[in-house]
Design an enzyme around this catalytic site. Sequence first.
Site, mmCIF file in Angstrom:
data_model
loop_
_atom_site.group_PDB
_atom_site.id
_atom_site.type_symbol
_atom_site.label_atom_id
_atom_site.label_comp_id
_atom_site.label_asym_id
_atom_site.label_seq_id
_atom_site.Cartn_x
_atom_site.Cartn_y
_atom_site.Cartn_z
ATOM 1 N N HIS A 257 0.818 -1.219 0.000
ATOM 2 C CA HIS A 257 0.000 0.000 0.000
ATOM 3 C C HIS A 257 0.845 1.259 0.000
ATOM 4 O O HIS A 257 1.793 1.400 0.750
ATOM 5 C CB HIS A 257 -1.081 -0.011 1.086
ATOM 6 C CG HIS A 257 -0.604 0.037 2.504
ATOM 7 N ND1 HIS A 257 -0.349 1.216 3.160
ATOM 8 C CD2 HIS A 257 -0.376 -0.944 3.410
ATOM 9 C CE1 HIS A 257 0.016 0.956 4.408
ATOM 10 N NE2 HIS A 257 0.023 -0.346 4.585
ATOM 11 N N ASP A 269 5.803 1.042 7.037
ATOM 12 C CA ASP A 269 4.383 0.794 6.766
ATOM 13 C C ASP A 269 3.864 1.871 5.841
ATOM 14 O O ASP A 269 3.418 2.908 6.299
ATOM 15 C CB ASP A 269 3.618 0.754 8.095
ATOM 16 C CG ASP A 269 2.187 0.313 7.929
ATOM 17 O OD1 ASP A 269 1.822 -0.153 6.843
ATOM 18 O OD2 ASP A 269 1.425 0.443 8.895
ATOM 19 N N GLU A 303 -5.102 1.879 2.389
ATOM 20 C CA GLU A 303 -5.179 0.715 3.280
ATOM 21 C C GLU A 303 -5.396 1.144 4.722
ATOM 22 O O GLU A 303 -6.098 0.491 5.475
ATOM 23 C CB GLU A 303 -3.887 -0.117 3.180
ATOM 24 C CG GLU A 303 -3.947 -1.447 3.922
ATOM 25 C CD GLU A 303 -3.559 -1.370 5.399
ATOM 26 O OE1 GLU A 303 -3.861 -2.321 6.122
ATOM 27 O OE2 GLU A 303 -2.972 -0.355 5.833
ATOM 28 N N GLU A 304 -4.775 2.253 5.108
ATOM 29 C CA GLU A 304 -4.748 2.614 6.531
ATOM 30 C C GLU A 304 -6.086 3.080 7.092
ATOM 31 O O GLU A 304 -6.384 2.822 8.244
ATOM 32 C CB GLU A 304 -3.694 3.702 6.784
ATOM 33 C CG GLU A 304 -2.256 3.249 6.528
ATOM 34 C CD GLU A 304 -1.775 2.203 7.519
ATOM 35 O OE1 GLU A 304 -2.568 1.751 8.349
ATOM 36 O OE2 GLU A 304 -0.589 1.831 7.430
ATOM 37 N N ASP A 331 3.237 -6.196 3.561
ATOM 38 C CA ASP A 331 2.793 -5.139 4.470
ATOM 39 C C ASP A 331 3.127 -5.521 5.910
ATOM 40 O O ASP A 331 2.281 -5.430 6.799
ATOM 41 C CB ASP A 331 1.286 -4.896 4.297
ATOM 42 C CG ASP A 331 0.802 -3.705 5.105
ATOM 43 O OD1 ASP A 331 1.640 -2.880 5.523
ATOM 44 O OD2 ASP A 331 -0.418 -3.601 5.334
ATOM 45 N N HIS A 401 2.795 2.914 12.974
ATOM 46 C CA HIS A 401 1.802 4.005 13.077
ATOM 47 C C HIS A 401 2.245 5.133 14.009
ATOM 48 O O HIS A 401 1.396 5.847 14.550
ATOM 49 C CB HIS A 401 0.435 3.470 13.545
ATOM 50 C CG HIS A 401 -0.217 2.533 12.571
ATOM 51 N ND1 HIS A 401 -1.476 2.018 12.764
ATOM 52 C CD2 HIS A 401 0.201 2.029 11.380
ATOM 53 C CE1 HIS A 401 -1.796 1.233 11.738
ATOM 54 N NE2 HIS A 401 -0.783 1.225 10.895
HETATM 55 ZN ZN LIG Z 1 0.409 -1.299 6.382
#
Ligand SMILES: [Zn+2]
Length: 455
Positions: A257, A269, A303-304, A331, A401
Amino acid sequence: MILALLLALAPVSPDVGRRLLGGALADGVAYARLEELTDTIGPRLSGSPGAAAAVEWALAKFKQDGLAAHLEAVKVPHWVRGEERGEILPRPGVVGHPLALAALGNGVGGEVTGDVIEARSIQEIAALGEKARGKVLFLNHTMGTKGGYGDWVELRGRGPAAAANVGAAGVLLRSLATTSLRSPHTGVTLTGDGPLVPAAAISTEDAAQIHRLLQRGPVRVHFTLGCRMLPDADSANVVGEVRGREKPDEIVLLGAHLDSWDLADGANDDGAGVVMMMEAGRLIAQLPQAPRRTVRIVLFMNEENGSAGGKGYAAGHAAELGKHVAALEADAGAARPTAIQVHAAPGGAALLQPWLLPLETLGLSASDGDTGGADIGPLGLAGVPFVGVSVDGTHYFDIHHSAADTFDKIDPEALAKNAAAWAVTAYALAEMPQPLPRPAPEEPHRHAPDLPKAK
Ligand SMILES: [Zn+2]
């Protein structure tokens, strides 16, 4: 001697093995591209200028690599963070403390002052009933250095809505993290049709402090979140293809992603996944002969905080999902690869294994296991086999994140090994005469680790 004989009998020609493996390990292209993506474009939250720039960047790279490339439009949620701050208020005998916090994605903003009540599950929140009215719910849990993200992600996904349902004024969630240097870890929270309240993740240190202070007496907090949801934005999945020489309508899909959270450049990520899959495509495109089937790389958007790209792909390509012979999604960061996992009907890993002989130098072999990804999850409903390179996940949730998900955390050697593993696996799936046996169709959420489970 025996190894030489084995290699001579292996279905993948030594030349192809050398080009894919050697190219990924020696060229350094994936690492250089990740540096370029993270340093020159940076964070890529859906709807942001960074996301738009990343789409153009990836399209240009695919073309430069000799792939047939195009965009597939998707509408994405456009959430912006704004300014945010918070504090534990002083009271007689206890000083005030600032809170390291970050609003949960897709959530609402606002200013909240209230007494704190601790809860650890959706059931506990619901059981509070009237006691929660006007209070700030502190959602605590026991995710620790050994992990447990999957056990607690529901608290982030559904906790804030559950808190709003019982009349709470706001939510502070202990970050879902394996370690912390006082960094809050964001992530999406689900917003249905019901009421919403401001909700933020706080660092695990702040969470521990609130928990301790609650043993001494009442705790009152104040926080302000400037986040808000704007109208949906236009964006796109970026698609690059190496067309198959014999069966171009049969597709091996490689996904990652392109979007990231806004707090950092998202090197792990999922910038790492993006450059690994691009590298697999680049190396396969450079082979003297294209593989039997089409290798299609899809860099998904959103995606997030919504998975619009994954859902849009599955809907837009519904008619050809029966021709998707495998889907792969990178991922899970870029730590040392440990194995190739195959989720197919029984016999899948055994069928693939001879084709993965070039990866024995990296200590990798195929086994039947659970793999997938949030973006390719919907393809499971069409019985598409999933294949994945699993990695050492020990430190993935240290920075996940958070503002610490930056390029310097990437180990170039491990990144290169991952790229090699994806390239050889993708080639094998596109070249082996018989595709993998298809598994029974299944619900998408099973392979969507970033999304709260539907219940
Ligand atoms: Zn991810």
